[in-house]
Design an enzyme around this catalytic site. Sequence first.
Site, short mmCIF file in Angstrom:
data_model
loop_
_atom_site.label_atom_id
_atom_site.label_comp_id
_atom_site.label_asym_id
_atom_site.label_seq_id
_atom_site.Cartn_x
_atom_site.Cartn_y
_atom_site.Cartn_z
CD GLU B 49 43.88 37.76 38.01
OE1 GLU B 49 43.68 38.12 36.82
OE2 GLU B 49 44.59 38.41 38.79
CG PHE B 111 44.90 49.87 45.68
CD1 PHE B 111 44.76 50.41 44.40
CD2 PHE B 111 45.81 48.84 45.86
CE1 PHE B 111 45.51 49.93 43.34
CE2 PHE B 111 46.56 48.36 44.80
CZ PHE B 111 46.41 48.91 43.54
CD GLN B 112 45.04 45.44 43.41
OE1 GLN B 112 45.47 44.70 44.29
NE2 GLN B 112 45.50 45.42 42.17
CE LYS B 161 48.38 42.13 53.02
NZ LYS B 161 49.11 43.06 52.18
CG MET B 475 27.90 29.62 16.12
SD MET B 475 27.38 28.29 15.01
CE MET B 475 27.88 26.83 15.92
#
Lengths: 162, 561
Positions: B49, B111-112, B161, B475
């Site tokens: 993502e 969940f999630q 949802k 760097m």
Amino acid sequence: MNEEKHILTMLVDNQPGVLSRVVGLFSGRGYNIESLCVAPTIDPLVSRITLVTKANLPSIEQIEKQLRKLVNVIKLRDLSGKEAVHREMALICVMAKPESRAEILRIVDIFRCKVVDIGREHYIIEVSGSTDKLNALINLLKPMGIKKIARTGAVALFREPN
Amino acid sequence: MEMTGGQILMQTLVDEDVETIFGFPGGAVIEIYDELVKTDIQHVLVRHEQGAVHAADGYARASGKVGVCLVTSGPGATNTVTGIASANSDSIPIVVITGQVPTQLIGNDAFQEVDIVGITRPCTKHNYLVNDVNDLAGVMREAFYLARTGRPGPVLVDIPKNVVSAKTIYKPVSQVRLKSYNPTYSPNMKQLKKVANLVREARRPVIFAGGGIILSDASRELTAFAHKNHIPVTASLMGLGGFPGTDPLWLGMIGMHGTYRANMSASYCDLMIGIGVRFDDRVTGKTDAFAEQAKIVHIDIDPTSIRKNIAVSIPIVGDCKKALTRLNELLTDEDSDAMLKQKEEWLSRIDEWKSTNPLAYDQKDVIKPQYVVEKLYELTKGKAIITTEVGQNQMWAAQYYHFDRPNNFITSGGLGCMGFGLPAAIGAQMAHPDRMVVDIAGDGSIQMNIQEMATAVQYKLPVKVVILNNRFLGMVRQWQELFYGKRYASTCMDCAPDFVKLAEAYGAAGLRAEKPADVEAVLAEGMAIPGPVIMDFTVEAEEGVYPMVPAGAPITEMLLV
């Protein structure tokens, strides 16, 4: 540069998360909040936040700009000057032994506050006024023993022009 | 007409002319995806993502449109945070749509479930949790409007949802009405007149241009302004391409890795006109010593940028393009000759600075990274879209690829986010399928989002990845070399994959150059391949980026090669 106290008042959308945006801005950018007071206005869709902060001049300019940048902040004003009315309220639970009761009531009388709850060994005093007045009262009550205290933090309104 | 939240969402995207979405599906957005496949919107399936947000960012910068990405709740949403923060730092307009657990489960540690609106509050321009399907159309309109107007930025919309499946009568929202959000586009004329007078009087003026020039599409106006008034131009990393990199008045980039003449010009000027900049610490170095002889004019659309880091003489809130257009009207061509005379001494001093310490490197037996970038510049005739990762690769790209046009240099400037370049290149290539898009990368940062090679291969996006492979996190190693007694703590990357084989494993082409003589041939061969290519250049391991101003020092105190 000198830090000065500023009372900021803002109208914000009365929505979940808006207070968090305001408070998050202060913590995220390292500004401090001395007190904070929030409640809906006469318009249920709008809340007023009164916030007291200490900052130097460049910082307060930046704080105000950052607050104005928040989409949910509708209006913002710095009410630190004399053109505004400032008040704070406190509930003070003070130990009230028989020998100090008269003294406490005298102080309450002088400060024009009132006792709103009496127990066997305590008074709860309700006081409102300037922050200085509250601090003075608290100092006088300290020797009796302050059990608990709840202060609202300052609220302020701009005086309407005559 | 009665529609579901998912259908309304699609309708709002179509209304906003969204053609491309970068995303990754999941449980909370499965119904949104089910609607998405029924539209003409092209969905690009990324492999992580974070890549979706960087791709949307690259797409937005290359196309000038709002970039859009779509991810699921929980981990899908948290993976977007780095990309959002990068877009926020660089003021890039993107809309991030995240799925959320059904409203009745919010707050139950479902969940999630994560509070992504809470998490992203400080790194978005604004964000929304849509609790009611009736709000969806309005919120989406506002999200796009906020993303692209004023100082642009990322806006996140979190959609539970059950809101996606809920039905309502769809009412199109034509106008956005926000109570207080009203960016100031028109600059104050009085202030601009003061600027015009300062420009007339100045003997040693410098323009300092930033990303605001590119975002407001003001590079033509800027170029005209500089030419007419004979004012040399420097730019921040974000401003590169806002002024032609081959123009005689171009000074090069300013700041920590700025050119000698840009930093000297900025330090000895008597007038600095900052346009679309925010005087970032990587630009100013020690702020007290920055342009200390100069009156500073600061033009920016975001009032918070002004006087945040630097005290200015003339603050102007407004759109860069509008401000420059007005200034070009105020300063007529008749002034031009007189102004050139007045500035001759200054311009010749700058010429001296140019020749005293130009950008340089010594190409011997081992490939120098700067040489690769220079050859790339030559072979692409300066016309490629360049994205970068972050670190030395980014600075060499900024120093040695000269950008003549805006929107051709796409880099994570403010956040400095490794892993940006490859997904951003994918986004840019989606916006411009026919252009050459090159990600200039290091061997460290390319590994942060290397998985997006699969995306490039799947969608046949011919992005070219040029790895300046020094087997170090270069760097940080450079800082350790200079400031930490050469103790290379955890910066040695000697266990790396074989990038050529890795490219092949993804189904792309892989090429390698180990000798200076091979550089040009490998670049040419790579560019000629029609698909995605990784070109791995084994470069000098301990090469540094110079000039370098130590953090917090005045920008005149440059470490030179």
